[in-house]
Design a protein around this motif. Structure first.
Motif, PDB file in Angstrom:
ATOM      1  N   LYS A 186       0.830  -1.194   0.000  1.00 15.95           N
ATOM      2  CA  LYS A 186       0.000   0.000   0.000  1.00 15.95           C
ATOM      3  C   LYS A 186       0.868   1.249   0.000  1.00 15.95           C
ATOM      4  CE  LYS A 186      -3.779  -2.488   0.601  1.00 15.95           C
ATOM      5  NZ  LYS A 186      -4.778  -2.668  -0.476  1.00 15.95           N
ATOM      6  N   THR A 187       0.269   2.337  -0.423  1.00 15.94           N
ATOM      7  CA  THR A 187       0.963   3.624  -0.396  1.00 15.94           C
ATOM      8  C   THR A 187       0.209   4.581   0.524  1.00 15.94           C
ATOM      9  OG1 THR A 187      -0.260   4.386  -2.332  1.00 15.94           O
ATOM     10  CG2 THR A 187       1.882   3.372  -2.710  1.00 15.94           C
ATOM     11  N   ILE A 188       0.959   5.399   1.227  1.00 13.98           N
ATOM     12  CA  ILE A 188       0.396   6.367   2.164  1.00 13.98           C
ATOM     13  C   ILE A 188       0.301   7.726   1.443  1.00 13.98           C
ATOM     14  CG2 ILE A 188       0.842   7.589   4.334  1.00 13.98           C
ATOM     15  CD1 ILE A 188       2.165   5.055   5.345  1.00 13.98           C
ATOM     16  N   PRO A 189      -0.729   8.526   1.659  1.00 15.32           N
ATOM     17  CA  PRO A 189      -1.791   8.378   2.678  1.00 15.32           C
ATOM     18  C   PRO A 189      -3.069   7.746   2.167  1.00 15.32           C
ATOM     19  CG  PRO A 189      -1.859  10.586   1.805  1.00 15.32           C
ATOM     20  CD  PRO A 189      -0.748   9.887   1.064  1.00 15.32           C
ATOM     21  N   THR A 190      -3.140   7.429   0.866  1.00 13.74           N
ATOM     22  CA  THR A 190      -4.407   6.952   0.306  1.00 13.74           C
ATOM     23  C   THR A 190      -4.602   5.449   0.480  1.00 13.74           C
ATOM     24  OG1 THR A 190      -3.361   6.657  -1.855  1.00 13.74           O
ATOM     25  CG2 THR A 190      -4.395   8.801  -1.409  1.00 13.74           C
ATOM     26  N   LEU A 191      -3.519   4.724   0.823  1.00 12.45           N
ATOM     27  CA  LEU A 191      -3.543   3.264   0.950  1.00 12.45           C
ATOM     28  C   LEU A 191      -3.934   2.585  -0.359  1.00 12.45           C
ATOM     29  CD1 LEU A 191      -5.069   2.754   4.521  1.00 12.45           C
ATOM     30  CD2 LEU A 191      -2.663   2.806   3.833  1.00 12.45           C
ATOM     31  N   ASP A 192      -3.627   3.252  -1.475  1.00 11.37           N
ATOM     32  CA  ASP A 192      -3.862   2.628  -2.777  1.00 11.37           C
ATOM     33  C   ASP A 192      -2.831   1.533  -3.015  1.00 11.37           C
ATOM     34  OD1 ASP A 192      -5.991   4.253  -3.370  1.00 11.37           O
ATOM     35  OD2 ASP A 192      -4.759   5.777  -4.346  1.00 11.37           O
ATOM     36  N   CYS A 193      -3.190   0.593  -3.844  1.00  5.16           N
ATOM     37  CA  CYS A 193      -2.268  -0.470  -4.237  1.00  5.16           C
ATOM     38  C   CYS A 193      -1.098   0.152  -5.000  1.00  5.16           C
ATOM     39  CB  CYS A 193      -3.007  -1.474  -5.100  1.00  5.16           C
ATOM     40  SG  CYS A 193      -1.939  -2.647  -5.943  1.00  5.16           S
ATOM     41  N   SER A 194       0.123  -0.103  -4.538  1.00  4.47           N
ATOM     42  CA  SER A 194       1.283   0.565  -5.136  1.00  4.47           C
ATOM     43  C   SER A 194       1.489   0.151  -6.586  1.00  4.47           C
ATOM     44  CB  SER A 194       2.539   0.269  -4.309  1.00  4.47           C
ATOM     45  OG  SER A 194       2.811  -1.124  -4.297  1.00  4.47           O
ATOM     46  N   ILE A 195       1.339  -1.117  -6.870  1.00  3.37           N
ATOM     47  CA  ILE A 195       1.572  -1.561  -8.247  1.00  3.37           C
ATOM     48  C   ILE A 195       0.459  -1.067  -9.168  1.00  3.37           C
ATOM     49  CG2 ILE A 195       0.360  -3.761  -8.120  1.00  3.37           C
ATOM     50  CD1 ILE A 195       3.740  -2.989  -9.856  1.00  3.37           C
ATOM     51  N   CYS A 196      -0.738  -0.772  -8.596  1.00  5.13           N
ATOM     52  CA  CYS A 196      -1.817  -0.206  -9.414  1.00  5.13           C
ATOM     53  C   CYS A 196      -1.457   1.193  -9.887  1.00  5.13           C
ATOM     54  CB  CYS A 196      -3.121  -0.166  -8.610  1.00  5.13           C
ATOM     55  SG  CYS A 196      -3.752  -1.800  -8.166  1.00  5.13           S
ATOM     56  N   ILE A 197      -0.644   1.906  -9.085  1.00  4.69           N
ATOM     57  CA  ILE A 197      -0.194   3.242  -9.469  1.00  4.69           C
ATOM     58  C   ILE A 197       1.005   3.149 -10.394  1.00  4.69           C
ATOM     59  CG2 ILE A 197       0.743   5.413  -8.582  1.00  4.69           C
ATOM     60  CD1 ILE A 197      -0.767   4.863  -5.984  1.00  4.69           C
ATOM     61  N   GLU A 198       1.941   2.264 -10.044  1.00  7.42           N
ATOM     62  CA  GLU A 198       3.198   2.196 -10.786  1.00  7.42           C
ATOM     63  C   GLU A 198       3.074   1.382 -12.072  1.00  7.42           C
ATOM     64  OE1 GLU A 198       7.855   1.726  -9.591  1.00  7.42           O
ATOM     65  OE2 GLU A 198       6.501   0.157  -8.923  1.00  7.42           O
ATOM     66  N   GLY A 199       2.218   0.372 -12.063  1.00  2.70           N
ATOM     67  CA  GLY A 199       2.110  -0.514 -13.214  1.00  2.70           C
ATOM     68  C   GLY A 199       1.855   0.197 -14.531  1.00  2.70           C
ATOM     69  N   PRO A 200       0.871   1.098 -14.602  1.00  8.48           N
ATOM     70  CA  PRO A 200       0.638   1.814 -15.863  1.00  8.48           C
ATOM     71  C   PRO A 200       1.832   2.653 -16.304  1.00  8.48           C
ATOM     72  CG  PRO A 200      -1.271   2.006 -14.419  1.00  8.48           C
ATOM     73  CD  PRO A 200      -0.179   1.378 -13.609  1.00  8.48           C
ATOM     74  N   LYS A 201       2.570   3.196 -15.346  1.00 11.09           N
ATOM     75  CA  LYS A 201       3.746   3.992 -15.701  1.00 11.09           C
ATOM     76  C   LYS A 201       4.840   3.091 -16.296  1.00 11.09           C
ATOM     77  CE  LYS A 201       2.906   7.544 -12.218  1.00 11.09           C
ATOM     78  NZ  LYS A 201       2.552   8.595 -13.201  1.00 11.09           N
ATOM     79  N   LEU A 202       4.995   1.885 -15.736  1.00 11.73           N
ATOM     80  CA  LEU A 202       5.993   0.960 -16.278  1.00 11.73           C
ATOM     81  C   LEU A 202       5.617   0.535 -17.692  1.00 11.73           C
ATOM     82  CD1 LEU A 202       6.666  -1.320 -13.159  1.00 11.73           C
ATOM     83  CD2 LEU A 202       7.791   0.808 -13.820  1.00 11.73           C
ATOM     84  N   SER A 203       4.324   0.322 -17.916  1.00 11.22           N
ATOM     85  CA  SER A 203       3.868  -0.035 -19.266  1.00 11.22           C
ATOM     86  C   SER A 203       4.104   1.116 -20.244  1.00 11.22           C
ATOM     87  CB  SER A 203       2.378  -0.394 -19.231  1.00 11.22           C
ATOM     88  OG  SER A 203       2.158  -1.511 -18.391  1.00 11.22           O
TER      89      SER A 203
END
Length: 273
Positions: free
Chosen positions: A183-200
Motif C-alpha cells: 500500500k501507499t500512504i496516505p491513500t492506501l492505494d495499491c502501489s503496483i496499481c499506481i506504478e504498473g501503468p507507468k511501467l507499461s
C-alpha cells in the motif's frame, strides 16, 4: 589599475533618508580604484537606466551599484552595462535597502555598514577578470540513472516532451522499491496499481530506451554534452530468440536467493524478472 565607477541609488527616499549617500560617495571616491562615485535618484526606472548608460560612457573597467534588492534590479543593471561593452561579471550590485536602510534605525550605523559593503564590492571588482561567455551546442537527449518510480516518471516526462531519454537501472527490471510495497500512504492505494501503468508506458514510449541490468561506470564532458560509459551485465539469454514461454525455468535444477522477495522464496538460476 582598474577604473571603477560607483553609483548609489536613493531609491526614492527609502535609502536616501537613512544613509548619508553624499558622504558615502565621497569616502568611496578616495579609493585608488574608484574613478567616480555619485548618487542617482531611482536607477531602476527608465530615466535611471538612461543615466546609468550615460555614466558608463566614461569608459569604466568595472561598476559597483548600491541600490535595493539585487534580485529585483541586478539583471537590468548588468544588461545596461553590457550594452556599453562592460562584461556582466565586472558589475557588482550591493543591496543597501534590505541590508542597511531597513535593518538599522541609526543613520550612522547604516552608513558605516553601507561603506563596508560597497568598498568590499569595489575590491572584488578590482580583483576580478572578465568571465568568458561561450556558446555551445547542447545534446538534446538525457540519461536517467535509477529505474525506481522517480526515475521512471522523470524519463516519461522527458520522453513525452519529445526528447530522447535513456533509463539505466542496475536491477534486471525497473520499478524499484515501490513495486515491492503493498500500500501507499496516505491513500492506501495499491502501489503496483499506481506504478504498473507507468511501467507499461515506459516500455511502449518510442523516445525512451530502457537499459536494465546495467551500471554507469564513467562520466566525462560538460553540461549539455556529457559522455557516459554504461556497463551492461550479461543475461545469458538472447532476447531475439526468447519468446517468454518459461520452459527453461521449469527444467532448471538450480535455485538461488531471491533479493526481490528479500530471500523469503528462492528463485531459479534462470528466471523472468
Amino acid at each position: 589599475m582598474k577604473k571603477i565607477g560607483v553609483l548609489l541609488c536613493r531609491c526614492g527616499s527609502v535609502i536616501g533618508n537613512s544613509i548619508d549617500l553624499r558622504g558615502l560617495a565621497q569616502r568611496c571616491g578616495r579609493s585608488p580604484f574608484v574613478q567616480e562615485a555619485r548618487e542617482e535618484e531611482e536607477l531602476c526606472q527608465a530615466q535611471g537606466l538612461a543615466s546609468l548608460a550615460k555614466f558608463m560612457e566614461k569608459g569604466f573597467d568595472g561598476l559597483v551599484i548600491g541600490a535595493c534588492s539585487s534580485r529585483k534590479c541586478e539583471q537590468a543593471f548588468k544588461a545596461t552595462a553590457e550594452g556599453q561593452l562592460l562584461p556582466p561579471s565586472l558589475v557588482e550590485v550591493v543591496d543597501l535597502r534590505e541590508l542597511c536602510s531597513i535593518v538599522h534605525t541609526d543613520g550612522r550605523s547604516a552608513t558605516e555598514k553601507a561603506y563596508r559593503l560597497v568598498n568590499g564590492a569595489v575590491m572584488r571588482v578590482a580583483a576580478s577578470a572578465p568571465v568568458p561567455i561561450a556558446t555551445t551546442e547542447v545534446v538534446r537527449s538525457a540519461l536517467i540513472i535509477g529505474g525506481g518510480i522517480a526515475g521512471v516518471q522523470c524519463s516519461l516526462d522527458i520522453a513525452n516532451a519529445g526528447y530522447e531519454a535513456f533509463l539505466v537501472e542496475r536491477e534486471p527490471s525497473i520499478g524499484g522499491i515501490m513495486s515491492q510495497l503493498d500500500k501507499t500512504i496516505p491513500t492506501l492505494d495499491c502501489s503496483i496499481c499506481i506504478e504498473g501503468p507507468k511501467l507499461s508506458d515506459a516500455g511502449r514510449n518510442k523516445n525512451l530506451r530502457i537499459i536494465p541490468n546495467a551500471e554507469v561506470t564513467a562520466v566525462s564532458g560538460r553540461v549539455g554534452d556529457f559522455n557516459v560509459s554504461v556497463e551492461v551485465k550479461p543475461t545469458y539469454v538472447d532476447p531475439q530468440k526468447c519468446n517468454g514461454c518459461g520452459a527453461c525455468v521449469d527444467v532448471c535444477p538450480i535455485y538461488q536467493p531471491n533479493r526481490y522477495d528479500v530471500d523469503l522464496k528462492p528463485v531459479k538460476a534462470i528466471y523472468s524478472p
